[in-house]
Write a protein that holds these residues in place. Structure first.
Motif, PDB file in Angstrom:
ATOM      1  N   LEU A 434      58.508  33.562  62.071  1.00  0.00           N
ATOM      2  CA  LEU A 434      57.899  32.622  63.010  1.00  0.00           C
ATOM      3  C   LEU A 434      56.952  33.332  63.964  1.00  0.00           C
ATOM      4  O   LEU A 434      55.869  32.825  64.285  1.00  0.00           O
ATOM      5  N   LYS A 435      57.339  34.530  64.413  1.00  0.00           N
ATOM      6  CA  LYS A 435      56.481  35.291  65.328  1.00  0.00           C
ATOM      7  C   LYS A 435      55.158  35.640  64.676  1.00  0.00           C
ATOM      8  O   LYS A 435      54.119  35.649  65.336  1.00  0.00           O
ATOM      9  N   ASP A 436      55.184  35.899  63.361  1.00  0.00           N
ATOM     10  CA  ASP A 436      53.942  36.227  62.656  1.00  0.00           C
ATOM     11  C   ASP A 436      52.953  35.071  62.684  1.00  0.00           C
ATOM     12  O   ASP A 436      51.736  35.286  62.612  1.00  0.00           O
ATOM     13  N   TYR A 437      53.468  33.854  62.776  1.00  0.00           N
ATOM     14  CA  TYR A 437      52.596  32.676  62.772  1.00  0.00           C
ATOM     15  C   TYR A 437      52.304  32.156  64.178  1.00  0.00           C
ATOM     16  O   TYR A 437      51.573  31.174  64.337  1.00  0.00           O
ATOM     17  N   LEU A 438      52.873  32.832  65.177  1.00  0.00           N
ATOM     18  CA  LEU A 438      52.656  32.417  66.556  1.00  0.00           C
ATOM     19  C   LEU A 438      51.898  33.444  67.377  1.00  0.00           C
ATOM     20  O   LEU A 438      51.164  33.089  68.313  1.00  0.00           O
ATOM     21  N   LEU A 439      52.069  34.714  67.043  1.00  0.00           N
ATOM     22  CA  LEU A 439      51.520  35.800  67.865  1.00  0.00           C
ATOM     23  C   LEU A 439      50.481  36.604  67.097  1.00  0.00           C
ATOM     24  O   LEU A 439      50.529  36.696  65.878  1.00  0.00           O
ATOM     25  N   GLY A 440      49.547  37.177  67.832  1.00  0.00           N
ATOM     26  CA  GLY A 440      48.550  38.059  67.239  1.00  0.00           C
ATOM     27  C   GLY A 440      47.265  37.344  66.885  1.00  0.00           C
ATOM     28  O   GLY A 440      47.195  36.111  66.810  1.00  0.00           O
ATOM     29  N   LYS A 446      46.781  32.464  59.651  1.00  0.00           N
ATOM     30  CA  LYS A 446      47.937  32.338  58.762  1.00  0.00           C
ATOM     31  C   LYS A 446      48.412  30.892  58.658  1.00  0.00           C
ATOM     32  O   LYS A 446      48.993  30.496  57.636  1.00  0.00           O
ATOM     33  N   ILE A 447      48.154  30.101  59.712  1.00  0.00           N
ATOM     34  CA  ILE A 447      48.525  28.693  59.661  1.00  0.00           C
ATOM     35  C   ILE A 447      47.847  28.012  58.472  1.00  0.00           C
ATOM     36  O   ILE A 447      48.418  27.118  57.836  1.00  0.00           O
ATOM     37  N   PRO A 456      52.866  32.716  49.635  1.00  0.00           N
ATOM     38  CA  PRO A 456      54.207  32.551  50.209  1.00  0.00           C
ATOM     39  C   PRO A 456      54.338  33.295  51.536  1.00  0.00           C
ATOM     40  O   PRO A 456      53.637  34.275  51.799  1.00  0.00           O
ATOM     41  N   VAL A 457      55.246  32.794  52.387  1.00  0.00           N
ATOM     42  CA  VAL A 457      55.575  33.503  53.632  1.00  0.00           C
ATOM     43  C   VAL A 457      56.283  34.806  53.282  1.00  0.00           C
ATOM     44  O   VAL A 457      55.968  35.885  53.799  1.00  0.00           O
ATOM     45  N   SER A 458      57.247  34.714  52.387  1.00  0.00           N
ATOM     46  CA  SER A 458      57.981  35.859  51.848  1.00  0.00           C
ATOM     47  C   SER A 458      58.728  35.365  50.621  1.00  0.00           C
ATOM     48  O   SER A 458      58.894  34.156  50.431  1.00  0.00           O
ATOM     49  N   GLU A 543      40.478  36.911  54.988  1.00  0.00           N
ATOM     50  CA  GLU A 543      40.177  36.042  56.124  1.00  0.00           C
ATOM     51  C   GLU A 543      38.785  35.430  56.018  1.00  0.00           C
ATOM     52  O   GLU A 543      38.515  34.382  56.592  1.00  0.00           O
ATOM     53  N   SER A 544      37.909  36.067  55.264  1.00  0.00           N
ATOM     54  CA  SER A 544      36.564  35.525  55.117  1.00  0.00           C
ATOM     55  C   SER A 544      36.528  34.382  54.099  1.00  0.00           C
ATOM     56  O   SER A 544      35.526  33.702  53.951  1.00  0.00           O
ATOM     57  N   ASP A 545      37.630  34.226  53.397  1.00  0.00           N
ATOM     58  CA  ASP A 545      37.693  33.182  52.383  1.00  0.00           C
ATOM     59  C   ASP A 545      39.061  32.523  52.433  1.00  0.00           C
ATOM     60  O   ASP A 545      39.817  32.524  51.470  1.00  0.00           O
TER      61      ASP A 545
END
Length: 639
Positions: A434-440, A446-447, A456-458, A543-545
């Protein structure tokens, strides 16, 4: 009329799309009103049904009013506790049957067979500016009546148009004998479908009605659950559809009781041509006619939409395809182009919209065997008592997904939409994920991948979400009283009654969707377990695509909506996409079929309940229906 005979589908994008809710032609029909001008053909003779004793039933007005009051009270009481819905249905049905028995022989019906009136329908339509020169009404056996081509018709050819003056609308009802009551009754103002139903009854009772050729062409009975025997409804116990079936019956009974009292006691309502003959069967017929055929069209100024009944066009039966009907505001008419090429003598079909078989059965009266849009509901939510609730709710909000929602499992592959996939991924996330999708800095990007099956998330997250889906589908299957094999065996019986067959077909279809979801969940779980065991690397995205927020597999076309969320803002996201053929629906309404508005909104329910539980009696109880609180308009019942 100097109108071009063909027009490409692209032209439909310039028209207001029409939402259609007709059922299989043999099970549907509707009416409202327009501005009466003239009547085509011979005048229809009407008759009062005779009771078994050879005469009309004689019932004490006081006795009938007592029964009606009891029905209204019962239907307006608080919702039964879980598991008691069937018991309530039996009680309501018992009261209705007592009323129907006392009203036997009092309903008004037209003489002759339905098909005898089709020539007058065609003549009336032609005289009033509709196009009728490339088709005729024909009987297609198990599909009921429909339109048959009288010449070859090319795909995208404009073959049918119906001018506004032929339509029965809420506006035409306001300009009719029903108008004075409409202006005073908040229930009618809030429920356009009920307005159309009463308008239909008033016009049917008028021997000089402009719409009589249309009304005469309607079926006398329908195949929606309102007409089922109790044992047919009982076949649906344990299904997801049964609650809507029971609610449909309860709401119809409550509306009838309310308007019966209104017609008998309200000074304005008592002037309607219903006072001496307003039976439950009459009202059931009218609401069924509207339910199976109500449509959304724009008002004359194009500023909003209104409900309408579109004669002749609503004879078309359903098949898979695209919406090919729109409303031409410039020419002020409903227009329909051919869905495909049709040879002479072939049946002409249209596409009603992406409705489930539950919706078709409940609101249209037929089961569509090859329904590529069939689905079942699945209610999911993140528990507020969960330790990670706030984090999960925040990630979901950033993706535009509610923390609690009714999703759908689909009949095709994959069985879950991109939106449901994203929800399940968040639902199964660990705190670190969850932190990976909220912070940074990369969190917002990533959303975008949440609804894409390629990222996949993992591996552990994928295993958990597919295990969850597999388990949930298995639990839902256990609620059914029969197996799929047993249902298939019953359907093989040649003497199975139509309504029983439809109920079992619907029951079986629900189970087959859940079985597919279970099998898919198991296969996906095993697949990702293997990935984990092999130590496979997770796919990375550039990220560019950034990938689109929809599943890349076939038929997963429901995007997750990304939007910024302000603190405290409530997110509402529909399971169905608001786009059709790449065009946003005009006026924010779906062009698919209109759902049954007989299932009234919460506000209208409350209004009727307050009336039903009132201690006021007689004239006082009905004289001021506008006092009922229906401050908000009923929810849009579009798919």
């Amino acid at each position: 009329m100097g109108v071009p005979t063909s027009r490409p589908l692209q032209r439909m994008r310039d028209l207001v799309r029409v939402g259609f809710s007709a059922g299989l032609e043999g099970t549907a029909a509707v009416t409202s009103e327009g501005c009466p001008t003239s009547i085509m053909g011979k005048k229809s003779r009407v008759k009062t049904q005779k009771s078994g004793s050879g005469g009309t039933a004689v019932v004490s007005p006081k006795e009938m009013m007592n029964l009606i009051s009891e029905l209204l009270q019962k239907c307006s009481s608080a919702a039964p506790s879980s598991g008691k819905e069937w018991e309530e249905y039996i009680q309501i049905r018992g009261l209705v049957e007592r009323i129907r028995k006392k009203q036997k022989g009092m309903s008004i019906m037209f003489e002759g067979n339905r098909e005898d009136h089709f020539p007058d329908l065609m003549s009336w339509a032609k005289e009033n500016g509709a196009s009728c020169d490339c088709f005729t009404v024909a009987n297609f056996g198990t599909e009921g009546y429909g339109l048959r081509a009288t010449r070859d018709i090319k795909a995208e050819e404009l073959f049918l148009w119906i001018p506004r003056k032929m339509l029965m609308t809420v506006e035409s009802a306001q300009n009719s004998v029903l108008g004075p009551l409409y202006s005073q009754d908040r229930i009618l103002q809030a429920m356009g479908n009920v307005t159309l139903a009463l308008h239909l009854l008033c016009e049917r009772a008028n021997p000089a009605s402009f719409w009589l050729p249309y009304i005469r062409s309607l079926p006398q009975e329908y195949d929606i659950p309102l007409y089922y025997q109790q044992e047919d409804v009982q076949l649906l116990l344990g299904t997801q559809a049964v609650q809507d079936v029971l609610s449909q019956y309860k709401n119809t009974a409550r509306q009838y009781a309310y308007f019966y009292k209104l017609v008998q006691t309200h000074p304005t309502a008592s002037k309607l041509p219903l006072k001496d003959g307003f039976t439950f069967d009459d009202y059931r017929w009218a609401v069924s006619s509207v339910m199976t055929r109500q449509n959304q069209i724009p008002t004359e100024d194009g500023s909003r939409v209104t409900l309408a009944l579109i004669p002749l066009w609503d004879m078309c039966n359903h098949t898979n395809g695209l919406i090919t009907t729109g409303y031409n505001l410039e020419d002020d008419r409903c227009e329909c182009v051919a869905l495909q090429d049709y040879k002479k003598n072939e049946q002409i079909y249209i596409f009603y919209g992406t409705r489930s078989n539950a919706e078709f059965v409940i609101h249209n009266g037929f089961f569509f065997q090859d329904n590529s849009h069939d689905r079942v509901k699945i209610k999911l939510g993140v528990s507020k008592s969960e330790r990670l609730y706030a984090m999960k709710a925040e990630v979901l909000a950033r993706a535009g997904i509610p923390a609690s929602y009714v999703f759908a499992l689909h009949c095709n592959e994959p069985p879950i939409s991109a939106q449901l996939l994203a929800f399940l991924r968040v639902f199964c996330m660990t705190e670190d994920e969850l932190k990976d999708y909220l912070l940074g800095d990369r969190a917002i990007n990533k959303i975008f991948t949440l609804g894409n099956s390629e990222f996949p998330v993992s591996w552990e997250n994928e295993i958990k979400l597919w295990t969850f889906l597999e388990t949930r589908a298995a639990l839902l299957l256990k609620t059914y009283k029969t197996t799929s094999e047993e249902d298939c065996s019953i359907l093989e019986k040649p003497d199975l009654a139509l309504h029983s067959r439809m109920a079992i077909q619907l029951r079986l279809a629900e189970k087959q969707i859940l079985e597919k979801a279970l099998a898919c969940g198991r296969a996906k779980r095993q697949h990702f377990q293997k990935k984990l065991e092999e130590g496979a690397l997770l796919p990375r995205y550039e990220e560019s695509d950034i990938a689109l927020l929809e599943n890349t597999e076939a038929d997963a076309k429901l995007p997750v909506i990304l939007r910024e969320v302000e603190e405290g803002q409530e997110i509402q996201v529909e399971e169905d996409s608001p786009l059709l053929n790449g065009v946003k629906v005009v006026y924010g309404t779906n062009v698919e079929q209109v759902r049954d508005e007989t299932q009234v909104s919460t506000d209208v329910d409350s209004a009727l309940a307050s009336i039903g539980s009132s201690n006021q009696k007689g004239q006082r109880e009905q004289a001021n229906p506008s006092a009922s609180r229906t401050e908000d308009k009923p929810k849009e019942n579009t798919d």
